[in-house]
Scaffold this active site. Structure first.
Site, PDB file in Angstrom:
ATOM      1  N   LYS A 103      33.461  47.455  48.929  1.00 36.73           N
ATOM      2  CA  LYS A 103      33.215  47.160  47.666  1.00 36.73           C
ATOM      3  C   LYS A 103      33.065  48.528  46.649  1.00 36.73           C
ATOM      4  O   LYS A 103      32.521  49.408  47.215  1.00 36.73           O
ATOM      5  CB  LYS A 103      31.947  46.194  47.407  1.00 36.73           C
ATOM      6  CG  LYS A 103      31.605  45.767  46.000  1.00 36.73           C
ATOM      7  CD  LYS A 103      30.576  44.816  46.152  1.00 36.73           C
ATOM      8  CE  LYS A 103      29.872  44.284  44.831  1.00 36.73           C
ATOM      9  NZ  LYS A 103      28.787  43.526  44.816  1.00 36.73           N
TER      10      LYS A 103
ATOM     11  N   SER B 195      29.504  38.572  43.042  1.00 39.79           N
ATOM     12  CA  SER B 195      30.154  39.704  42.477  1.00 39.79           C
ATOM     13  C   SER B 195      31.335  40.495  43.470  1.00 39.79           C
ATOM     14  O   SER B 195      32.142  41.107  43.190  1.00 39.79           O
ATOM     15  CB  SER B 195      29.353  40.918  41.731  1.00 39.79           C
ATOM     16  OG  SER B 195      28.501  41.334  43.067  1.00 39.79           O
TER      17      SER B 195
ATOM     18  N   SER C 237      25.803  37.788  45.921  1.00 46.69           N
ATOM     19  CA  SER C 237      26.923  38.342  45.631  1.00 46.69           C
ATOM     20  C   SER C 237      27.961  38.757  46.885  1.00 46.69           C
ATOM     21  O   SER C 237      29.110  39.071  46.686  1.00 46.69           O
ATOM     22  CB  SER C 237      26.868  39.708  44.953  1.00 46.69           C
ATOM     23  OG  SER C 237      26.654  39.563  43.540  1.00 46.69           O
TER      24      SER C 237
END
Lengths: 95, 486
Positions: B78, B153, B177
């Site tokens: 990420k 996210s 997330s």
């Protein structure tokens, strides 16, 4: 409305944000909706309840006071938007 | 055999037997990215050359007999976990060209284990969002239905795993997330106990809630990744000094003697979709059949979780994001006369709408005159929420629930309605507030064919029970074997 346009502008200034006139009303309305919802917390009786800022119980994290290698200056400055010699450059602070 | 479809465990076996090389494997995954990521949009940066160099090094290590479970395994990261000399943007204009001068601890651990870093994945800007639509770099589509969001996210990481554009990935979870995008993409996601994994080099959103964790194709891979990234780090003063067990060693244990709790209040959540509810009920039945005992428990403060979270998280964020001032790194707006104007123009042009909304909410909650009513109150309610869990865990080992009230929603559906989007985080937020581990495993599909996840939550530092329940469930179902048609 839960939060006025003026209050949003005041808080934005504290947070060093600039609001454009065109979107301030919508912005204040969206934030107001969230704050109104947050007011449901007032229904909870929290008399005498201690606050939690951290979910895992930890006392102070100490370490030995030893000299260790950190980022060298060149690496620390590498991402600076503006630099000169060994320094970060910023606009004039004192007139 | 398509190499990109392999799990970490299977790829490791083939690498060890020298049936494949890491270079072949890495090239196959990079080709997969080249072929389909145009449609999905999972990656912000693909690090082709360094990935191939790392694969070459891994092959040499394997040739010398040095192989760990992650040696030569291509992974996605990420884009808010710092990778040395590999751009880390947080999907924000303000860090669009940020080149970290150091590796996060988790990256250092992965590299030391010989893993291959494929690139950096898309996300909501600074991890603020539940759909990845708040990325200021690009849009990510759900591999199961390109008109839908992948969740957020960590939407890029979840989509990359689901679409076989990596063998596994790291994400971060501040309010769901990792778990929610894992649920929406039909994969496994694990948010560890707060303090289990070092946050050093994780760009901070809400420091008392953030935790790094793995997204993977199955439970075994999740345990393998957790083995690699967990443990105390002197560079993170909130990391907890504790021995890390071998999570793999618990998987085969059965579920006899385990008590599962079903939170009564979760059935009454507004907007809980009937397909989701049915899939979770079915999962509970399967887990009961496998030998676990099932009881009803109560989490009385459930209805206040979203409100408490959406004060605490923005408050911490407003403080953490004060560092983006255009001085030391990141974007600086050149059109300024003095330093205050420089800060304001830099931050207003650098941050997107959702980040600015949360900074304003957080600053307001912390400001003089409002602190007690907002931040103070929410922190007290947080204590009550934690006590709910403590009491529940006195009578059960794990809690089972949905991950999200619905399957993946359509792109654009909630973009302009922050509160509705926040409310959809109801099942995941409390694990962050309480600091407990939470996991998402595939447990069914909606009538539209969209994946549904089951959430398993446990006590602090009880990841092994989560893995045990998840693994037993997975071995007796085949939801995780289904692949999206792209």
């Amino acid at each position: 409305m839960k939060i006025t346009k003026e209050e949003v502008l005041y808080v934005a200034n504290l947070a060093r944000l600039e609001m454009d006139e065109g979107s301030i009303d919508k912005f204040a309305r969206q934030i107001g909706t969230v704050l109104e919802y947050v007011d449901t917390l007032n229904r909870v009786d929290t008399e005498g309840v201690p606050p939690t800022s951290h979910a895992i119980f930890l006392t102070n994290a100490f370490r030995e006071d030893e000299i260790i290698k950190h980022l060298d200056r060149e690496a620390a400055l590498a991402n600076a938007p503006e630099k000169e010699d060994e320094n970060f450059v910023v606009p004039k602070v004192i007139e | 055999m398509n190499l990109h479809e392999l799990t970490i465990e299977k790829a490791h076996r083939l690498l060890k037997q020298k049936d494949i090389s890491s270079q072949e494997l890495t090239r196959a995954v990079l080709d997969r990215i080249d072929t389909i990521d145009e449609k999905i949009g999972a990656y912000i940066t693909v690090a082709r050359e360094t990935a191939m160099t790392q694969a070459d090094l891994a092959d040499k290590a394997i040739g010398e007999g040095n192989i760990s479970p992650l040696t030569g395994i291509p992974l996605a990261i990420k884009d808010l976990i710092c990778t040395k000399n590999l751009r880390t943007t947080c999907a924000s204009k303000i860090l669009e060209n940020f080149m970290p001068p150091y590796d996060a601890t988790v990256i250092r651990k992965l590299k030391r284990a010989g893993a291959v870093i494929l690139g950096k994945t898309n996300m909501d800007e600074f991890a603020m969002g539940s759909s990845t639509e708040h990325s200021n770099i690009k849009l990510t589509h759900n591999p199961w239905d390109l008109t839908r969001i992948p969740g957020g996210s960590s939407g890029g990481s979840a989509a990359a795993v689901a679409a076989d554009m990596c063998l596994g990935a790291l994400g971060s979870d501040t309010g769901g997330s990792i778990r929610q995008p894992a649920s929406h993409c039909g994969i496994v996601g694990m948010k560890p106990t707060y303090g289990m994994v070092s946050r050093f080099g994780l760009v901070a959103f809400a420091s008392s809630l953030d935790q790094i964790g793995p997204l993977s194709k199955d439970v075994t891979d999740s345990a393998l990744l957790m083995n690699a990234i967990s443990g105390y780090d002197s560079k993170d003063s909130t990391s907890v000094s504790k021995d890390v067990p071998d999570f793999i060693s618990f998987l085969e244990d059965g579920l006899k003697g385990i008590t599962i709790g079903i939170p009564r209040e979760y059935n009454a959540v507004d907007g809980l979709d009937s397909d989701v509810s049915a899939a979770v009920k079915n999962a509970i039945k399967i887990i009961e059949k496998l030998g676990a005992r099932c009881i009803e428990v109560s989490l009385p403060h459930t209805e206040f979780v979203v409100a408490a979270y959406y004060v605490i998280a923005p408050s911490e964020a407003s403080s953490n994001l004060a560092r983006y001032d255009g001085v030391k790194y990141g974007f600086r707006d050149k059109d300024n006369k003095n330093i205050i104007q420089m800060y304001k123009k830099t931050r207003s042009k650098g941050f997107g709408r959702e980040v600015q909304r949360r900074i304003i909410i957080g600053t307001y909650s912390l400001s003089a005159g409002y602190y007690d009513a907002y931040y103070g109150k929410a922190s007290q309610v947080r204590t009550l929420i934690m006590e709910d869990f403590k009491k529940a865990f006195e009578i059960c080992d794990v809690l089972l629930s949905p991950v999200a009230p619905t399957s993946a929603f359509r792109i654009g559906e909630m973009r302009d309605d922050p509160l509705t989007m926040y409310l959809s985080d109801i099942f995941t937020l409390s694990a962050n507030l309480a600091g407990i581990p939470g996991m998402s495993v595939p447990c069914g599909f909606s009538a539209d064919g969209l994946p549904i996840g089951l959430q398993i939550m446990g006590k602090h530092f009880n990841e092994e029970i989560l893995f045990k329940v998840a693994y037993n469930f997975e071995q007796n179902t085949d939801f995780h074997k289904k692949k999206p048609q792209i």
